[in-house]
Design a protein around this motif. Structure first.
Motif, PDB file in Angstrom:
ATOM      1  N   GLU A 284     -19.073 -40.000 -42.889  1.00 36.52           N
ATOM      2  CA  GLU A 284     -19.788 -38.940 -43.690  1.00 36.52           C
ATOM      3  C   GLU A 284     -19.981 -39.393 -44.953  1.00 36.52           C
ATOM      4  OE1 GLU A 284     -19.691 -35.841 -46.386  1.00 36.52           O
ATOM      5  OE2 GLU A 284     -17.936 -36.946 -46.224  1.00 36.52           O
ATOM      6  N   SER A 285     -21.004 -39.119 -45.721  1.00 35.17           N
ATOM      7  CA  SER A 285     -21.165 -39.537 -47.183  1.00 35.17           C
ATOM      8  C   SER A 285     -22.012 -38.383 -47.714  1.00 35.17           C
ATOM      9  CB  SER A 285     -21.974 -40.716 -47.247  1.00 35.17           C
ATOM     10  OG  SER A 285     -22.063 -41.062 -48.650  1.00 35.17           O
ATOM     11  N   LYS A 286     -21.510 -37.822 -48.841  1.00 37.31           N
ATOM     12  CA  LYS A 286     -21.797 -36.886 -49.524  1.00 37.31           C
ATOM     13  C   LYS A 286     -22.594 -35.640 -48.557  1.00 37.31           C
ATOM     14  CE  LYS A 286     -23.144 -40.079 -52.959  1.00 37.31           C
ATOM     15  NZ  LYS A 286     -23.814 -40.778 -53.890  1.00 37.31           N
ATOM     16  N   GLY A 287     -21.827 -35.346 -47.379  1.00 38.37           N
ATOM     17  CA  GLY A 287     -22.377 -33.984 -46.626  1.00 38.37           C
ATOM     18  C   GLY A 287     -23.265 -34.397 -45.699  1.00 38.37           C
ATOM     19  N   ALA A 288     -23.838 -35.829 -45.521  1.00 40.28           N
ATOM     20  CA  ALA A 288     -24.366 -36.121 -44.442  1.00 40.28           C
ATOM     21  C   ALA A 288     -23.487 -37.114 -43.465  1.00 40.28           C
ATOM     22  CB  ALA A 288     -25.718 -36.935 -44.963  1.00 40.28           C
ATOM     23  N   TRP A 289     -24.079 -37.096 -42.251  1.00 38.30           N
ATOM     24  CA  TRP A 289     -23.448 -37.821 -41.072  1.00 38.30           C
ATOM     25  C   TRP A 289     -24.224 -39.305 -40.745  1.00 38.30           C
ATOM     26  CZ3 TRP A 289     -18.345 -37.785 -39.788  1.00 38.30           C
ATOM     27  CH2 TRP A 289     -17.645 -36.888 -40.034  1.00 38.30           C
ATOM     28  N   PHE A 290     -23.613 -40.231 -40.692  1.00 44.83           N
ATOM     29  CA  PHE A 290     -24.475 -41.447 -40.069  1.00 44.83           C
ATOM     30  C   PHE A 290     -23.611 -42.079 -38.938  1.00 44.83           C
ATOM     31  CE2 PHE A 290     -24.930 -40.643 -44.484  1.00 44.83           C
ATOM     32  CZ  PHE A 290     -26.348 -41.017 -44.845  1.00 44.83           C
ATOM     33  N   ALA A 291     -24.362 -42.595 -38.179  1.00 42.71           N
ATOM     34  CA  ALA A 291     -23.813 -43.291 -36.759  1.00 42.71           C
ATOM     35  C   ALA A 291     -24.266 -44.780 -36.364  1.00 42.71           C
ATOM     36  CB  ALA A 291     -24.092 -42.405 -35.513  1.00 42.71           C
ATOM     37  N   SER A 292     -23.305 -45.452 -36.199  1.00 45.80           N
ATOM     38  CA  SER A 292     -23.771 -46.777 -35.808  1.00 45.80           C
ATOM     39  C   SER A 292     -23.069 -47.305 -34.421  1.00 45.80           C
ATOM     40  CB  SER A 292     -23.485 -47.690 -36.979  1.00 45.80           C
ATOM     41  OG  SER A 292     -22.233 -48.143 -37.274  1.00 45.80           O
ATOM     42  N   ASN A 293     -23.771 -48.227 -33.901  1.00 47.45           N
ATOM     43  CA  ASN A 293     -22.948 -49.101 -32.567  1.00 47.45           C
ATOM     44  C   ASN A 293     -23.229 -50.694 -33.043  1.00 47.45           C
ATOM     45  OD1 ASN A 293     -22.962 -46.457 -30.740  1.00 47.45           O
ATOM     46  ND2 ASN A 293     -25.312 -46.709 -31.017  1.00 47.45           N
ATOM     47  N   ARG A 294     -21.941 -51.036 -33.459  1.00 46.28           N
ATOM     48  CA  ARG A 294     -21.807 -52.361 -33.682  1.00 46.28           C
ATOM     49  C   ARG A 294     -21.249 -53.072 -32.783  1.00 46.28           C
ATOM     50  NH1 ARG A 294     -19.816 -53.901 -39.673  1.00 46.28           N
ATOM     51  NH2 ARG A 294     -21.458 -52.794 -40.004  1.00 46.28           N
ATOM     52  N   ALA A 295     -22.195 -54.229 -32.342  1.00 44.20           N
ATOM     53  CA  ALA A 295     -21.666 -55.048 -31.181  1.00 44.20           C
ATOM     54  C   ALA A 295     -20.726 -56.078 -31.607  1.00 44.20           C
ATOM     55  CB  ALA A 295     -23.228 -55.718 -30.801  1.00 44.20           C
ATOM     56  N   TYR A 296     -19.926 -56.351 -30.895  1.00 48.51           N
ATOM     57  CA  TYR A 296     -18.859 -57.526 -31.135  1.00 48.51           C
ATOM     58  C   TYR A 296     -19.047 -58.468 -30.084  1.00 48.51           C
ATOM     59  CZ  TYR A 296     -15.817 -54.775 -27.978  1.00 48.51           C
ATOM     60  OH  TYR A 296     -15.464 -54.316 -26.735  1.00 48.51           O
ATOM     61  N   ASP A 297     -19.704 -58.440 -29.190  1.00 49.22           N
ATOM     62  CA  ASP A 297     -19.873 -59.467 -28.142  1.00 49.22           C
ATOM     63  C   ASP A 297     -21.222 -58.934 -27.314  1.00 49.22           C
ATOM     64  OD1 ASP A 297     -19.559 -61.921 -26.816  1.00 49.22           O
ATOM     65  OD2 ASP A 297     -18.655 -60.608 -25.157  1.00 49.22           O
ATOM     66  N   VAL A 298     -21.896 -60.013 -27.070  1.00 51.61           N
ATOM     67  CA  VAL A 298     -23.460 -59.712 -26.394  1.00 51.61           C
ATOM     68  C   VAL A 298     -23.536 -60.959 -25.415  1.00 51.61           C
ATOM     69  CG1 VAL A 298     -25.758 -59.631 -26.526  1.00 51.61           C
ATOM     70  CG2 VAL A 298     -24.462 -58.559 -28.543  1.00 51.61           C
ATOM     71  N   GLN A 299     -23.441 -60.695 -24.098  1.00 48.69           N
ATOM     72  CA  GLN A 299     -23.858 -61.883 -23.285  1.00 48.69           C
ATOM     73  C   GLN A 299     -25.314 -61.767 -22.982  1.00 48.69           C
ATOM     74  OE1 GLN A 299     -21.109 -61.163 -20.098  1.00 48.69           O
ATOM     75  NE2 GLN A 299     -19.240 -61.358 -21.343  1.00 48.69           N
ATOM     76  N   VAL A 300     -25.877 -62.681 -23.325  1.00 54.23           N
ATOM     77  CA  VAL A 300     -27.318 -62.824 -23.067  1.00 54.23           C
ATOM     78  C   VAL A 300     -27.535 -63.737 -21.626  1.00 54.23           C
ATOM     79  CG1 VAL A 300     -29.650 -63.838 -23.652  1.00 54.23           C
ATOM     80  CG2 VAL A 300     -27.789 -62.895 -25.458  1.00 54.23           C
ATOM     81  N   GLY A 301     -28.513 -63.055 -20.885  1.00 54.64           N
ATOM     82  CA  GLY A 301     -28.948 -63.605 -19.667  1.00 54.64           C
ATOM     83  C   GLY A 301     -28.146 -63.327 -18.372  1.00 54.64           C
ATOM     84  N   THR A 302     -27.145 -62.439 -18.738  1.00 50.36           N
ATOM     85  CA  THR A 302     -26.349 -62.018 -17.588  1.00 50.36           C
ATOM     86  C   THR A 302     -27.211 -61.277 -16.423  1.00 50.36           C
ATOM     87  OG1 THR A 302     -24.617 -61.651 -18.979  1.00 50.36           O
ATOM     88  CG2 THR A 302     -24.369 -60.694 -16.992  1.00 50.36           C
ATOM     89  N   GLN A 303     -26.739 -61.746 -15.116  1.00 53.81           N
ATOM     90  CA  GLN A 303     -27.643 -61.247 -13.902  1.00 53.81           C
ATOM     91  C   GLN A 303     -26.968 -59.638 -13.603  1.00 53.81           C
ATOM     92  OE1 GLN A 303     -30.281 -62.172 -12.593  1.00 53.81           O
ATOM     93  NE2 GLN A 303     -30.126 -63.903 -14.210  1.00 53.81           N
ATOM     94  N   LYS A 304     -27.609 -58.809 -13.217  1.00 54.69           N
ATOM     95  CA  LYS A 304     -27.112 -57.617 -13.007  1.00 54.69           C
ATOM     96  C   LYS A 304     -26.644 -57.300 -11.544  1.00 54.69           C
ATOM     97  CE  LYS A 304     -29.545 -55.194 -16.437  1.00 54.69           C
ATOM     98  NZ  LYS A 304     -30.497 -54.234 -16.926  1.00 54.69           N
TER      99      LYS A 304
END
Length: 91
Positions: free
Chosen positions: A71-91
Motif C-alpha cells: 500500500e502507498s498513499k491509500g492505493a494498493w499495488f501487487a506484483s509477482n516476482r520470479a526467483y527461478d525460471v526454468q525455460v524449455g521444461t517439458q510438461k
C-alpha cells in the motif's frame, strides 16, 4: 508458488539508478494450457537473473515466484516476482 505455461508477451525492460546503484527489471506474461487457461504477469528483477533465465517469446516455462501486495498513499499495488525460471521444461 509455481506456475507452468508458455510465454505469450515480453514487456520492454525498465531500468534506473537509485542510491544503491543501477537496477533493471522486465515483465513477462505466461499462459497455462487447458480448456480455461490462466495468465500470469510476472517480473524478473536484476540484470544477472534476466541474463541467466534468458526468457523469450513462446518459451515453455516453469516459474517459481512470490506474490506481493503493498500500500502507498491509500492505493494498493501487487506484483509477482520470479526467483527461478526454468525455460524449455517439458510438461
Amino acid at each position: 508458488m509455481e506456475f507452468k505455461g508458455k510465454i505469450i508477451a515480453v514487456v520492454e525492460p525498465k531500468s534506473g539508478t537509485t542510491a544503491r546503484g543501477a537496477w533493471k527489471m522486465q515483465q513477462f506474461v505466461a499462459e497455462s494450457e487447458g480448456q480455461f487457461p490462466h495468465r500470469l504477469l510476472f517480473e524478473v528483477f536484476g540484470d544477472e537473473k534476466l541474463q541467466k533465465f534468458n526468457i523469450q517469446m513462446d518459451d515453455e516455462v516453469v516459474i517459481q515466484f512470490e506474490p506481493n501486495a503493498r500500500e502507498s498513499k491509500g492505493a494498493w499495488f501487487a506484483s509477482n516476482r520470479a526467483y527461478d525460471v526454468q525455460v524449455g521444461t517439458q510438461k
